[in-house]
Structure formats: C-alpha cells, structure tokens
Motif scaffolding. Structure first.
Motif, PDB file in Angstrom:
ATOM      1  N   SER A  11      22.297 -19.140 -92.063  1.00 33.65           N
ATOM      2  CA  SER A  11      22.364 -17.866 -91.298  1.00 33.65           C
ATOM      3  C   SER A  11      23.515 -17.848 -90.320  1.00 33.65           C
ATOM      4  O   SER A  11      23.475 -17.751 -89.288  1.00 33.65           O
TER       5      SER A  11
ATOM      6  N   GLY B  30      23.758 -14.713 -88.338  1.00 31.19           N
ATOM      7  CA  GLY B  30      22.373 -14.516 -87.486  1.00 31.19           C
ATOM      8  C   GLY B  30      21.603 -13.794 -88.135  1.00 31.19           C
ATOM      9  O   GLY B  30      21.127 -12.971 -87.474  1.00 31.19           O
TER      10      GLY B  30
ATOM     11  N   TRP C 146      22.636  -9.926 -87.546  1.00 30.32           N
ATOM     12  CA  TRP C 146      23.082  -9.584 -85.966  1.00 30.32           C
ATOM     13  C   TRP C 146      24.870  -9.489 -85.902  1.00 30.32           C
ATOM     14  O   TRP C 146      25.019  -8.803 -85.376  1.00 30.32           O
TER      15      TRP C 146
ATOM     16  N   GLU D 254      15.445 -14.906 -86.418  1.00 30.85           N
ATOM     17  CA  GLU D 254      16.449 -13.832 -86.010  1.00 30.85           C
ATOM     18  C   GLU D 254      15.707 -12.508 -85.628  1.00 30.85           C
ATOM     19  O   GLU D 254      16.304 -11.567 -85.619  1.00 30.85           O
TER      20      GLU D 254
ATOM     21  N   ARG E 220      16.012 -11.642 -80.390  1.00 30.32           N
ATOM     22  CA  ARG E 220      17.484 -11.756 -80.113  1.00 30.32           C
ATOM     23  C   ARG E 220      18.013 -10.398 -79.784  1.00 30.32           C
ATOM     24  O   ARG E 220      19.290 -10.214 -79.413  1.00 30.32           O
TER      25      ARG E 220
ATOM     26  N   THR F  43      23.121 -11.523 -76.490  1.00 30.87           N
ATOM     27  CA  THR F  43      23.249 -11.163 -77.909  1.00 30.87           C
ATOM     28  C   THR F  43      24.603 -10.218 -78.007  1.00 30.87           C
ATOM     29  O   THR F  43      25.539 -10.200 -78.557  1.00 30.87           O
TER      30      THR F  43
END
Length: 348
Positions: free
Chosen positions: A209, A212, A215, A241, A246, A251
């Motif tokens: 990941s 993310g 993201w 995630e 998140r 973030t």
C-alpha cells in the motif's frame, strides 16, 4: 537483462538483488482478468522489473496460478525473483504456521506457480497458536530441501519481529531477508518499533500500500465519498484505507504538500509519494498493485525519481505523527533512542 532505467537493490544482507519497484499481484484473478494480468506481467518485465509478489490467499490461489501459466507460456522465469506467502490459506485445512500447514502451503504454492523453488517465501502474519520455533524450524527444513531460497515475514509488531530474528539465530535457520509491512506517507506507524528493529537486524522493507490505497494519487476528496470502479468506490469502508478513517485534515495537509511538489516538478502525485517512500531507511523495494496495465505503466514512471532534500524534509514534516508520551517521547527527550534520528524518523 535488466533495464538500466529501473534501479535495483539487495534484499537484506545476503538476499537476492531485485528491482526497486515490485509487481504486486493481489488483484490477479479478483479485480484483474488473467489476460490483463499477463499484460501487466509483460509490461513489468519490459520496463526492467524483476520482482513479482503474490500470496496463496490472493483470489484463493488463482493469482499464483495466473503467474504460473504466464511463466510457462514464456518459457520460464529464471531471470525474475518470485515471492509468495502462506499463513491464511488455501486450503482451509492448512492455515497457520504449524509444520503441517507450512509444508502443505509451500507444496501447493509450488504447484500453482509451476516452480521447483520459491525465491522469497513470506509468512503472511504471526500465528499465536503455533510456537515460532516450529514455524522457523519447518522453514529451515524447506530451505535445506531446496523448496525455498530466502525467508521473509509480513505484518508483525516490533516484538514479534525481534522474536523471529532471535529464534532463527538460535536455531541456526536463515534470518529473514525482508519484511513486508504497510508503510506510506499516511501511515508511518512502523517507524516507532518495527522499522528500527528491521534495520538493526539487517532486513529490507518491502512496503505494501505505498500509495495508501489510492489516497496519495489525489483521487479522493473531502466532500464526496468514492464511487465507481476504484478500490474505495466499490467498498468505501475497505480496510486500513477506508474513506471514513482517512478522510481527515491530516490526510489533506499531506496531500497538499504532495500535490505542490508534483506540480512543480511536472510529475503525478503518485510518483512523489513513491519516491519519498523509496528514500526511507531500509526500504529496498515496494509493491505496485494495479487493476490495469495502464495504471501500472503510470506508476512504473516513478522508477529512478529522486526528490530534492528540501522536498523530502517537507513531506516528512507534514506527515509527522504523535506517539505515546511514554516510553517513546520520554526516551527521545533523554536521547536514549538516537536510532530514530539516525533513521530520519521524526514524530510530532
């Protein structure tokens, strides 16, 4: 022959040399058809990739089968490093780290992959029901028998990793060459215990990941839950995630810095996030997972990108996180954990 544009690195102190971008095959047979998976594999090798990562649990073994058929069609995979994992299945009767489970899992993976030897074999997680001595003793036997070349582990805590390393040394079993944890700009939790332990023991990190769950490509926004044919679009509450987990100010503060750097250097946001991760201590390679060859090609464009020191510092600073005051901040204040400074780990 490898592509000079694809950087290479060694796993651990004595492990194989692999491409710094690895192809993660979790989507194969699930979100990605066999034909599309073969396109990804062909593209990856064409672009200089040498490190392919799967697991027996991915698509209930189908991911391994797809890689095995691809390798057979092209006449073998001798120039590649193939990694797989066991711990969670299949088959249902072989879960865990017991001798019975590990031997059956390795034999089944070899059959599906159509290989005589697995280059890097990960235990996919800790098994609290089996003493790690039994697991490591079995893995050592499999190395001696020629079914596995190198050992590795995934998804463990700091104390578990140290127990694995110490037990391997006590038994005279090869110490794992790599650890596969979640690690990215949004989740740096392994820097507290796991990363220092891995570096001290000489294990390489192979993060999963790295973007993310999408993201860090900038595809998700504050005001609208994901929809459509994306990982979170199909399941917004998916795993670590998850959108609700998140969708935070931290973030978006990180994304703002990633976006600003990407715009200035003329690169996608994902390239910036991947380059930061590849600069971290102990990180030898990272897993690129994609549904399509086009997505994979975009991410492979990050190969060789090195960010300026000021940009690395900005990304590290904005993604800093708070740790418990005791013992971590206490030790940091008393300079008893200088390793954090040496590793470039900084906490808010």
């Amino acid at each position: 022959m490898t592509n000079p544009a694809m950087p290479m690195a060694r796993l651990g102190r004595n492990g194989p040399v692999v491409s710094r971008l690895a192809l993660g095959a979790m989507t194969f047979g699930a979100e990605t058809t066999e034909a599309e998976a073969h396109r990804q594999l062909d593209l990856f090798v064409e672009r200089g990739g040498t490190f392919v990562d799967t697991a027996d649990v991915y698509a209930n073994g189908l991911s391994e089968e797809i890689i095995g058929r691809w390798g057979k069609q092209r006449g073998g995979t001798a120039e590649l490093v193939i990694a797989t994992k066991g711990r969670f299945g299949p088959p249902a009767g072989s879960h865990g780290g017991s001798r019975r489970a590990v031997v059956r899992a390795v034999d089944d993976s070899l059959r599906r992959l159509q290989l005589d030897t697995i280059d890097v074999y990960y235990m996919h997680g800790w098994d609290r029901h089996t003493d790690v001595e039994e697991t490591l003793s079995t893995l050592g036997d499999l190395v001696r028998s020629g079914k596995i070349h190198y050992l590795a582990w995934s998804n463990v805590s700091g104390w578990q990793l140290q127990r694995i390393v110490s037990t391997a040394r006590m038994l005279g079993v090869p110490v794992p060459v790599a650890l596969q944890p979640q690690y990215n700009l949004l989740d740096r939790g392994i820097e507290v215990e796991v990363l220092p332990c891995a570096v001290e023991a000489g294990l390489s990190l192979i993060p999963w990941s790295p973007l993310g769950g999408g993201w860090l490509t900038g595809k998700y926004t504050r005001d609208s839950r994901p929809v459509g044919a994306t990982r979170l679009g199909e399941d917004p509450d998916r795993g670590v995630e998850a959108y609700g987990r998140r969708n935070t100010e931290r973030t978006y503060a990180i994304l703002d810095v990633v976006r600003a750097i990407a715009d200035r250097i003329g690169r996608p946001m994902g390239h910036v996030a991947l380059a930061w991760l590849l600069s971290r201590p102990g990180v030898s390679s990272l897993l690129l997972g994609a549904r399509t060859a086009e997505q994979l090609e975009t991410n492979l464009g990050a190969a060789g990108l090195e960010l300026e020191a000021e940009d690395l510092q900005a990304l590290t600073g904005v993604s800093a996180f708070t740790v418990p005051s005791y013992p971590y901040q206490f030790l940091a204040e008393w300079s008893e954990m200088r390793v954090w400074d040496e590793l470039g780990c900084h906490f808010a």
